[in-house]
Design an enzyme around this catalytic site. Structure first.
Site, PDB file in Angstrom:
ATOM      1  N   HIS A 138      12.705  71.784  37.857  1.00  0.00           N
ATOM      2  CA  HIS A 138      11.682  70.994  38.537  1.00  0.00           C
ATOM      3  C   HIS A 138      11.778  69.538  38.066  1.00  0.00           C
ATOM      4  CE1 HIS A 138       8.004  70.253  40.707  1.00  0.00           C
ATOM      5  NE2 HIS A 138       7.626  69.508  39.676  1.00  0.00           N
ATOM      6  N   GLN A 151      17.583  63.202  38.543  1.00  0.00           N
ATOM      7  CA  GLN A 151      18.630  64.171  38.911  1.00  0.00           C
ATOM      8  C   GLN A 151      19.813  64.124  37.938  1.00  0.00           C
ATOM      9  OE1 GLN A 151      19.427  64.777  43.220  1.00  0.00           O
ATOM     10  NE2 GLN A 151      18.238  66.546  42.578  1.00  0.00           N
ATOM     11  N   LEU A 187       8.044  82.258  45.263  1.00  0.00           N
ATOM     12  CA  LEU A 187       8.464  83.665  45.167  1.00  0.00           C
ATOM     13  C   LEU A 187       7.245  84.561  45.036  1.00  0.00           C
ATOM     14  CD1 LEU A 187      11.569  83.601  42.830  1.00  0.00           C
ATOM     15  CD2 LEU A 187      11.398  83.078  45.262  1.00  0.00           C
ATOM     16  N   ASP A 240       5.408  76.172  40.150  1.00  0.00           N
ATOM     17  CA  ASP A 240       6.069  75.394  39.095  1.00  0.00           C
ATOM     18  C   ASP A 240       5.417  75.619  37.730  1.00  0.00           C
ATOM     19  OD1 ASP A 240       7.938  74.300  40.941  1.00  0.00           O
ATOM     20  OD2 ASP A 240       6.434  72.845  41.575  1.00  0.00           O
ATOM     21  N   GLN A 283      19.585  63.731  34.828  1.00  0.00           N
ATOM     22  CA  GLN A 283      19.165  64.566  33.692  1.00  0.00           C
ATOM     23  C   GLN A 283      19.132  66.044  34.069  1.00  0.00           C
ATOM     24  OE1 GLN A 283      18.940  63.480  30.521  1.00  0.00           O
ATOM     25  NE2 GLN A 283      19.719  61.620  31.487  1.00  0.00           N
ATOM     26  N   GLU A 284      18.733  66.324  35.323  1.00  0.00           N
ATOM     27  CA  GLU A 284      18.746  67.731  35.780  1.00  0.00           C
ATOM     28  C   GLU A 284      20.153  68.315  35.663  1.00  0.00           C
ATOM     29  OE1 GLU A 284      15.242  68.233  39.073  1.00  0.00           O
ATOM     30  OE2 GLU A 284      17.200  67.678  39.830  1.00  0.00           O
ATOM     31  N   ASN A 312      22.454  70.269  42.017  1.00  0.00           N
ATOM     32  CA  ASN A 312      22.320  71.050  40.776  1.00  0.00           C
ATOM     33  C   ASN A 312      23.313  72.208  40.743  1.00  0.00           C
ATOM     34  OD1 ASN A 312      20.100  70.200  38.815  1.00  0.00           O
ATOM     35  ND2 ASN A 312      19.161  69.875  40.830  1.00  0.00           N
TER      36      ASN A 312
HETATM   37  C1  GAR Z   1      15.914  69.104  42.497  1.00  0.00           C
HETATM   38  O1  GAR Z   1      15.562  67.796  42.147  1.00  0.00           O
HETATM   39  C2  GAR Z   1      14.907  70.096  41.977  1.00  0.00           C
HETATM   40  O2  GAR Z   1      14.345  69.692  40.776  1.00  0.00           O
HETATM   41  C3  GAR Z   1      13.897  70.118  43.089  1.00  0.00           C
HETATM   42  O3  GAR Z   1      14.670  70.082  44.261  1.00  0.00           O
HETATM   43  C4  GAR Z   1      15.812  69.280  44.004  1.00  0.00           C
HETATM   44  C5  GAR Z   1      17.043  69.965  44.586  1.00  0.00           C
HETATM   45  O4  GAR Z   1      18.133  69.106  44.553  1.00  0.00           O
HETATM   46  N1  GAR Z   1      13.074  71.298  43.010  1.00  0.00           N
HETATM   47  C6  GAR Z   1      11.750  71.287  43.164  1.00  0.00           C
HETATM   48  O5  GAR Z   1      11.114  70.300  43.435  1.00  0.00           O
HETATM   49  C7  GAR Z   1      11.093  72.647  42.975  1.00  0.00           C
HETATM   50  N2  GAR Z   1       9.688  72.518  42.885  1.00  0.00           N
HETATM   51  P1  GAR Z   1      19.593  69.661  44.755  1.00  0.00           P
HETATM   52  O6  GAR Z   1      19.596  70.481  46.043  1.00  0.00           O
HETATM   53  O7  GAR Z   1      20.441  68.433  44.895  1.00  0.00           O
HETATM   54  O8  GAR Z   1      19.976  70.480  43.563  1.00  0.00           O
END
Ligand code: GAR
Length: 208
Positions: free
Chosen positions: A116, A178, A100, A152, A180-181, A19
């Site tokens: 998330h 991911q 946090l 969350d 979409q993220e 991300n």
């Molecule tokens: C992401 O999919 C994010 O949504 C998740 O951790 C991953 C990090 O991936 N976060 C959570 O689950 C928070 N509750 P990345 O390190 O490749 O960005």
């Protein structure tokens, strides 16, 4: 793209940082008017730190002890010191796997954003894609939201949906979420950078 000074973000992450990479790519492509003030990780060999160093951003491991699953006490103070030193407008949680606590939540009230991998409030917590698959949900997705004291929870800025296919495995579903993220996070941050996100209690309003 507005010509206002870029928003200064500090990115906190515990893992591979895909991300964060999407944020960097959006900045380079001129789609996101933010400046990465620093990248902090509670995991000394996290790939997110390596990505930051390669991009020329300040990257620091921060010892988050004495706790294992939350950021509190001396660990929280160490993070707060870094955030102040690097001049942070907005704190961006990009896969930061600790809750946090009050020190950060108060100092950066309304200025902490998380991503998330589910359509919150469904499936908070760990491995949300697996939770969605196990539950038999037909649609899931991802959520960008402001952070409050809950796990969350907090006002939702934007969400993107992902259909769950009969053929999905946890890995294939996680991969599509991911994707979409990587669109959602830069989009949400750009809305904030443009001053278009207004907080109204538990809701956000997005100005057109
Ligand atoms: C992401 O999919 C994010 O949504 C998740 O951790 C991953 C990090 O991936 N976060 C959570 O689950 C928070 N509750 P990345 O390190 O490749 O960005």
């Amino acid at each position: 793209m507005k010509t206002t000074p870029p928003l200064s973000i500090a990115v906190l992450g515990s893992g591979k940082g895909s991300n964060f990479q999407a944020i960097l790519d959006a900045i380079r492509a001129g789609r996101l008017n933010v400046r990465v003030a620093c990248v902090l990780s509670d995991v000394s060999d996290a790939l997110i730190l390596e990505r930051a160093r390669q991009a020329g951003s300040p990257a620091e491991f921060v010892d988050a002890s004495p706790f294992k699953t939350k950021l509190d006490g001396a660990g929280e103070q160490r993070v707060l010191d870094r955030l102040r030193r690097h001049g942070t407008d907005v704190v961006v949680l990009a896969g930061f796997m600790r809750m946090l606590k009050q020190g950060l939540l108060t100092t950066f009230a309304g200025r902490i954003v998380n991503i998330h991998p589910s359509l919150l409030p469904a499936f908070p917590g760990m491995e949300s894609w697996k939770q969605a698959l196990d539950y038999g949900a037909k649609v899931t997705g991802c959520t960008v939201h402001f952070v409050d004291a809950g796990m969350d929870t907090g006002p939702i800025i934007l969400q993107k949906t992902v259909p769950i296919l009969e053929s999905d495995t946890p890995e294939s579903l996680h991969h599509r979420i991911q994707e979409q993220e990587h669109l959602a996070f830069p989009e949400a941050l750009q809305l904030i950078a443009e001053g278009r996100v207004r907080l109204e209690g538990r809701h956000t309003r997005i100005r057109p």
